[in-house]
Design a protein around this motif. Structure first.
Motif: not given
Length: 72
Positions: A6-9, A35, A42-43, A45-46
């Motif tokens: 799980r990340t926002n990047d 989004s 971008g807060i 996470p994917r």
């Protein structure tokens, strides 16, 4: 399916997808369109999901490429 990461990047997501596809591991990206709801800041996470049978291999590939996984 199990959550791999799980990340926002977004660049990390693209890199991981390329690594897993190179090893013929199917990966599903969840929360991509969130989004729209959050206003594209971008807060949220994917999440990257893999089949249960591929989870061990996928984690090994990420460790081999120095991608830190959260402790479970």
């Amino acid at each position: 399916m199990k959550e791999l990461l799980r990340t926002n990047d977004p660049t990390l997501v693209a890199f991981i997808l390329a690594l897993l596809r190179g090893e013929e591991i199917n990966c599903f990206e969840m929360d991509v369109h969130m989004s729209v709801l959050e206003g594209s800041i971008g807060i949220l996470p994917r999440r990257l999901m893999v089949r249960d049978a591929d989870l061990f291999r996928a984690r090994s590939i990420l460790r081999d490429n120095d991608i830190a996984l959260p402790e479970r």
